[in-house]
Design an enzyme around this catalytic site. Structure first.
Site, short mmCIF file in Angstrom:
data_model
loop_
_atom_site.label_atom_id
_atom_site.label_comp_id
_atom_site.label_asym_id
_atom_site.label_seq_id
_atom_site.Cartn_x
_atom_site.Cartn_y
_atom_site.Cartn_z
NE ARG A 211 -21.17 -68.82 -69.07
CZ ARG A 211 -20.15 -68.67 -69.92
NH1 ARG A 211 -20.27 -67.85 -70.95
NH2 ARG A 211 -19.01 -69.31 -69.73
CE LYS B 240 -17.81 -74.07 -70.01
NZ LYS B 240 -16.66 -73.44 -70.68
CE1 TYR C 25 -5.93 -79.23 -67.65
CE2 TYR C 25 -8.17 -78.86 -66.88
CZ TYR C 25 -7.21 -79.69 -67.43
OH TYR C 25 -7.54 -80.97 -67.75
CD GLU D 138 -27.74 -79.54 -66.09
OE1 GLU D 138 -27.69 -80.73 -65.76
OE2 GLU D 138 -28.64 -78.77 -65.72
NE ARG E 127 -11.51 -67.53 -69.28
CZ ARG E 127 -11.53 -67.55 -70.61
NH1 ARG E 127 -12.36 -68.37 -71.23
NH2 ARG E 127 -10.74 -66.77 -71.32
CG HIS F 74 -25.82 -76.24 -57.07
ND1 HIS F 74 -25.47 -77.21 -56.15
CD2 HIS F 74 -27.06 -76.58 -57.52
CE1 HIS F 74 -26.44 -78.10 -56.06
NE2 HIS F 74 -27.42 -77.74 -56.87
#
Length: 320
Positions: free
Chosen positions: A191, A200, A236, A74, A204, A96
């Site tokens: 992280r 975001k 993606y 953030e 990944r 989360h």
């Protein structure tokens, strides 16, 4: 098995249709021309057999996956009050990010019903040892007079309502290990932080270079799956050849409300799941509070503390 039928859609993009009995499998090669031959060759080697293509989970394991990074970043300040009582680990990481980790690492459930899904998530939590201080970097942002961000001038300890002797971190990076047959040896990085350089939430997954890719391009690029959760939701796929493809997903709350209406519990946490998740972080939180570990400083609007980059570099993870 019938021979594949090769057609062309448009002027340059070949479409290969492989017939397997009653069903067809289509390969749409939206690739640079120089990659078409090598990709077609591998399709023939690995997919045009009596067994057909291997499933995706064939690659979803420690033999193919190098590391997983789950981020929640953030670019805003941490609100005082309740945040100072909880900190970034309790507020974001333990709930989360751990939920995302279990979904990424779980085995295929027997069904997508709530109980079957949560059974697999609990198995993942049981396989994770409690986090140690050596596998964690804590940080706290300070004011950045050189930033144009409207909130950057004030550090966390200067926020109204924050005690001047507060030890609450606004950033945390933790390395977790899922000690089961599928994931043994694969580091999972969690992280999260406030006052960072971007906003975001994403997952990944980076894969090892295949031997043929190393031989062709020196292994400079990797296959990667990136699951964007916020602010836009999408998946993606990036290949070592530079091909980038993605799909947009429905809004998270749209799916949540629909599942609630349908009586589905797949997005809700079971009691034993909570218990096992807290067992992973409670020893760390007690040690931090008992020893009054001071978070590392980082400028508002930066990537976070340099120590976090060093910890990721230790596992061979590039900066991103």
């Amino acid at each position: 098995m019938e021979q594949p039928i090769t057609t062309y859609h448009g002027s340059t993009t070949p479409v290969i249709i492989v017939t397997f009995g009653p069903a067809n499998r289509l390969f749409y090669l939206a690739l640079p021309p120089q990659l078409v031959q090598s990709v077609s060759t591998r399709i023939k080697m690995h997919c045009m057999t009596s067994k057909g293509c291997p499933p995706l989970f064939a690659a979803w394991n420690r033999n193919r996956v190098d590391y997983v990074v789950i981020s929640f970043k953030e670019d805003c300040e941490a609100q005082p009050g309740e945040f100072d009582k909880s900190g970034i680990i309790r507020e974001v990481m333990q709930n989360h990010l751990m939920q995302v980790l279990t979904l990424v690492a779980m085995e295929m459930p027997r069904s997508l019903q709530g109980e079957d899904l949560r059974d697999e998530k609990v198995k993942v939590l049981k396989s994770i040892a409690p986090v140690t201080v050596d596998d964690v970097v804590l940080g706290r942002y300070v004011g950045n007079p050189h930033s144009y961000h409207p909130e950057a001038a004030v550090g966390y300890l200067d926020e109204d309502g924050v005690p001047k002797d507060s030890g609450t971190p606004t950033y945390a990076l933790a390395v977790l290990h899922v000690n089961n047959e599928r994931w043994h040896g694969v580091p999972f990085f969690l992280r999260c932080g406030k006052g960072l350089n971007e906003r975001k939430a994403e997952v990944r997954i980076d894969f090892y270079e295949l031997e043929e890719d190393v031989a062709q391009n020196g292994g400079s690029d990797r296959n990667e799956v990136s699951i964007k959760c916020h602010p836009t939701e999408a998946v993606y796929f990036t290949t070592s050849g530079g091909f980038h493809w993605g799909i947009r997903l429905p809004d998270a709350y749209e799916r949540l409300f629909l599942e609630v209406i349908n009586g589905s519990q797949i997005n809700f946490v079971r009691t034993d799941e909570l218990d096992y998740a807290w067992k992973i972080f409670t020893p760390l939180l007690k040690k931090i509070e008992r020893e009054e570990i001071t978070p590392k400083r980082y400028l508002f609007g930066s990537r976070g503390p340099q120590e976090a980059d060093l910890l990721m570099k230790k596992y061979g993870v590039p900066l991103f």
